[in-house]
Structure formats: C-alpha cells, structure tokens
Design a protein around this motif. Structure first.
Motif, PDB file in Angstrom:
ATOM      1  N   ASN A 198       0.864  -1.177   0.000  1.00 56.44           N
ATOM      2  CA  ASN A 198       0.000   0.000   0.000  1.00 56.44           C
ATOM      3  C   ASN A 198       0.905   1.233   0.000  1.00 56.44           C
ATOM      4  O   ASN A 198       1.443   1.632   1.029  1.00 56.44           O
ATOM      5  CB  ASN A 198      -0.905  -0.008   1.234  1.00 56.44           C
ATOM      6  CG  ASN A 198      -1.828   1.182   1.275  1.00 56.44           C
ATOM      7  OD1 ASN A 198      -1.653   2.151   0.531  1.00 56.44           O
ATOM      8  ND2 ASN A 198      -2.818   1.123   2.143  1.00 56.44           N
ATOM      9  N   ASN A 247       0.658   4.104   2.532  1.00 59.35           N
ATOM     10  CA  ASN A 247       1.332   3.979   3.823  1.00 59.35           C
ATOM     11  C   ASN A 247       2.831   4.195   3.691  1.00 59.35           C
ATOM     12  O   ASN A 247       3.464   4.768   4.571  1.00 59.35           O
ATOM     13  CB  ASN A 247       1.069   2.604   4.436  1.00 59.35           C
ATOM     14  CG  ASN A 247      -0.371   2.428   4.838  1.00 59.35           C
ATOM     15  OD1 ASN A 247      -1.091   3.391   5.038  1.00 59.35           O
ATOM     16  ND2 ASN A 247      -0.806   1.190   4.944  1.00 59.35           N
ATOM     17  N   PRO A 258       3.668   8.574   2.732  1.00 59.94           N
ATOM     18  CA  PRO A 258       2.518   9.161   3.424  1.00 59.94           C
ATOM     19  C   PRO A 258       2.142  10.599   3.067  1.00 59.94           C
ATOM     20  O   PRO A 258       1.125  11.081   3.541  1.00 59.94           O
ATOM     21  CB  PRO A 258       2.902   9.058   4.903  1.00 59.94           C
ATOM     22  CG  PRO A 258       4.371   8.932   4.930  1.00 59.94           C
ATOM     23  CD  PRO A 258       4.776   8.319   3.642  1.00 59.94           C
ATOM     24  N   ALA A 312       6.354   1.282   7.335  1.00 54.13           N
ATOM     25  CA  ALA A 312       5.303   0.629   6.535  1.00 54.13           C
ATOM     26  C   ALA A 312       5.926  -0.216   5.428  1.00 54.13           C
ATOM     27  O   ALA A 312       5.439  -1.312   5.129  1.00 54.13           O
ATOM     28  CB  ALA A 312       4.365   1.684   5.941  1.00 54.13           C
TER      29      ALA A 312
END
Length: 149
Positions: free
Chosen positions: A3, A6, A9, A61
């Motif tokens: 993702n 993430n 950000p 992340a």
C-alpha cells in the motif's frame, strides 16, 4: 501488495518517488538527490521534524510490507515442500504426538492462517520438532516396509 499510501505518506513524497522512477542516468539521480537535500535544508526545524516523522512512518510501513511478503513466501515454500504429504499421512497424529496440539493447530501453521489477529507460523523450535516427526514417521515406514518384504 504494498500500500503505497502507507509507504509514501505525503503527496510530496509520492510525487518525488514518481519523479525518481523516471530518472535514467546516475547524473540525473545525483541531481535529484542534491535537489532533495537543498529542499530539506530550506525547511524550518518544525518542518524537518514533521518530514522525518513521516519518512520514518513510511519506512516502517515499507519494512512491514516486505516482512509480510517474506512470510507469505515462506508459507508458500513450506506448503510446496510438503507437496502431497499432508494427504498421505495423518497430520492429526503428528500434532497430537509431537506437539500435544490439535490437527487445526498444525494446519494453521502450515498454511499461515490468521489466529487471534496474528498469522500463525512455526517457531524455529516447532519447525525442528516437525522435521523430527517427519524423520520418525519416515523411519517407521521404512521399517514396516522391510518387515513386509
């Protein structure tokens, strides 16, 4: 699947990453790096602290996504290595005799199922016990085969 929201950000981080992906030469990458360093140097202390916080969160992340990918790959490799063995022998027997656990407990670890919100996997010690169980069963099969022959 990672993702990127993430991992990157902020919109600025996403834009910088997209731009970085288009760079083809080392000279372009060096110029990009200098530009990024100059942009950072112009930031206030508060902006720098916020940038570092966001960058660290994005890095974490990314690490988490990579670890998840590695864990899924390890589970797939284990299932592939076992092949048809789970169909040929009693995993219930192995779970009960060698681990004192249920068949479901063993299947959860082999297949990497989520249990209580976490992926089940073998610890190194449990994997050694599983190998030992397979060795024992292999020896029993060989001895039984010899007795029949």
């Amino acid at each position: 699947m990672i993702n990127w929201d993430n991992c990157l950000p902020t919109p600025e981080m996403k834009a910088a990453f997209e731009r970085f992906k288009t760079l083809r030469t080392q000279e372009e990458r060096d110029a990009f790096k200098k530009e990024m360093e100059a942009n950072y140097a112009r930031m206030s202390d508060e902006e720098k602290a916020l940038y570092r916080e966001k960058a660290e969160a994005g890095f974490q992340a990314t690490v988490d996504a990579c670890n998840d990918f590695i864990n899924r790959a390890d589970e797939a490799i284990l299932r592939d290595k076992l092949g048809e063995l789970p169909e040929a022998i009693s995993l219930s027997y192995i779970a009960k005799k060698y681990f004192g656990k249920s068949r479901n407990w063993l299947y959860q670890r082999i297949n990497g199922y989520v249990v209580n919100g976490k992926k089940a996997h073998f610890t190194e010690s449990e994997l050694q016990t599983f190998r030992h169980a397979l060795d024992d069963i292999g020896a029993m099969l060989n001895q039984t085969s010899l007795k029949l022959g």
